[in-house]
Design a protein around this motif. Sequence first.
Motif, mmCIF file in Angstrom:
data_model
loop_
_atom_site.group_PDB
_atom_site.id
_atom_site.type_symbol
_atom_site.label_atom_id
_atom_site.label_comp_id
_atom_site.label_asym_id
_atom_site.label_seq_id
_atom_site.Cartn_x
_atom_site.Cartn_y
_atom_site.Cartn_z
ATOM 1 N N LEU A 17 -3.245 9.280 -2.812
ATOM 2 C CA LEU A 17 -4.551 8.220 -2.258
ATOM 3 C C LEU A 17 -4.441 6.860 -3.092
ATOM 4 C CD1 LEU A 17 -6.673 11.339 -2.393
ATOM 5 C CD2 LEU A 17 -6.171 10.096 -0.432
ATOM 6 N N GLU A 18 -4.091 6.854 -4.212
ATOM 7 C CA GLU A 18 -4.139 5.461 -4.889
ATOM 8 C C GLU A 18 -3.295 4.555 -4.426
ATOM 9 O OE1 GLU A 18 -4.599 4.687 -9.401
ATOM 10 O OE2 GLU A 18 -3.541 6.503 -9.312
ATOM 11 N N ALA A 19 -2.162 5.117 -3.842
ATOM 12 C CA ALA A 19 -1.070 4.025 -3.340
ATOM 13 C C ALA A 19 -1.592 3.536 -1.942
ATOM 14 C CB ALA A 19 0.175 5.007 -3.061
ATOM 15 N N LEU A 20 -2.457 4.447 -1.261
ATOM 16 C CA LEU A 20 -2.994 4.135 0.102
ATOM 17 C C LEU A 20 -4.217 3.102 -0.285
ATOM 18 C CD1 LEU A 20 -3.374 7.413 2.161
ATOM 19 C CD2 LEU A 20 -1.851 5.600 2.180
ATOM 20 N N ALA A 24 -4.430 -1.148 1.028
ATOM 21 C CA ALA A 24 -5.579 -1.453 1.590
ATOM 22 C C ALA A 24 -6.126 -2.770 0.785
ATOM 23 C CB ALA A 24 -6.602 -0.276 1.599
ATOM 24 N N ALA A 25 -6.066 -2.778 -0.664
ATOM 25 C CA ALA A 25 -6.585 -3.668 -1.268
ATOM 26 C C ALA A 25 -5.727 -5.050 -1.366
ATOM 27 C CB ALA A 25 -6.914 -3.419 -2.876
ATOM 28 N N LYS A 36 -10.300 5.215 -0.630
ATOM 29 C CA LYS A 36 -9.268 6.004 -1.086
ATOM 30 C C LYS A 36 -9.370 6.179 -2.347
ATOM 31 C CE LYS A 36 -7.474 6.311 2.907
ATOM 32 N NZ LYS A 36 -7.661 7.641 3.571
ATOM 33 N N PHE A 37 -9.819 5.244 -3.222
ATOM 34 C CA PHE A 37 -9.785 5.446 -4.714
ATOM 35 C C PHE A 37 -10.993 6.332 -5.111
ATOM 36 C CE2 PHE A 37 -8.137 0.550 -5.111
ATOM 37 C CZ PHE A 37 -6.929 1.195 -5.221
ATOM 38 N N TYR A 240 -2.367 -3.796 -9.091
ATOM 39 C CA TYR A 240 -2.562 -2.211 -9.177
ATOM 40 C C TYR A 240 -1.134 -1.663 -9.617
ATOM 41 C CZ TYR A 240 -6.672 -3.433 -6.673
ATOM 42 O OH TYR A 240 -7.607 -3.925 -6.134
ATOM 43 N N ASP A 241 -1.145 -0.752 -10.490
ATOM 44 C CA ASP A 241 -0.036 -0.029 -10.723
ATOM 45 C C ASP A 241 0.060 1.586 -10.514
ATOM 46 O OD1 ASP A 241 0.058 -1.697 -13.938
ATOM 47 O OD2 ASP A 241 1.401 -1.984 -12.146
#
Length: 241
Positions: A17-20, A24-25, A36-37, A240-241
């Motif tokens: 979900l973070e990757a999505l 998006a960001a 998603k976050f 973002y990492d």
Amino acid sequence: MSENYSDLPNIDECTRLEALGVRAAESKDYSSALEKFSEAIEKCPGNPSPYNNRAQTYRLMEKITEALADLDKAIEISKGRGKSACQAYTQRALVRRLQGKDDEAKEDYEKASNLGSSFAKMQLVTMNPYAAMCNKMLHDVIGKLQRDEAIDLPLNFFTEPLDPCRVLGRFSLPAISSKFHEVKTSIQESEVPEKIHAWAKDEAAPKISEGWESLKNFVNAEVAPKVKKVYNAAVEGPNYD
């Protein structure tokens, strides 16, 4: 600065979900990124990473209150240790500087620096008033030497211990240091100020000018792009990492 949250429940789904959210960001679809976050946080509330990422998205949306709340949470969950804490302290310091809270920002930069952030270390240098004063003096003196102008010295220059920073910032050429100490011993001579200016013009200025162009070229070609990249990544994001 290692950290391991791989054993947390639902961590794989959280990472997905973070990757999505990151994608998006990066596409400036901040509403979808927040969604998603938030889902990632709901799936795995013990992972500080999505709090950091959501905070960065809030910052880009200029929602400072929400961003600070997420950064505080990321620091709490990480217990102030590891990569997530380092990122959270750095982000929070950036926000506090924008708010004019320099003392609090400095505290956060120091914590991020101790956790290995080179960006935080660089910011601490720029916030050091003594370093800023020295750099300004260096810039002013070199400018006067290049324009063949007299260097103004304070009246107490010859009666107080010599502080090289007051003379040429943090410039530490051996020739400059030794010559100033030599002149210092001649304070009874009425022509001492003239000697200093003559030396600065005839000896120091040529030495400085020799490498001036190569220094500027190096800064423009090598240093400036890297500094800009680090600054943009930390301030403008998203990173973002």
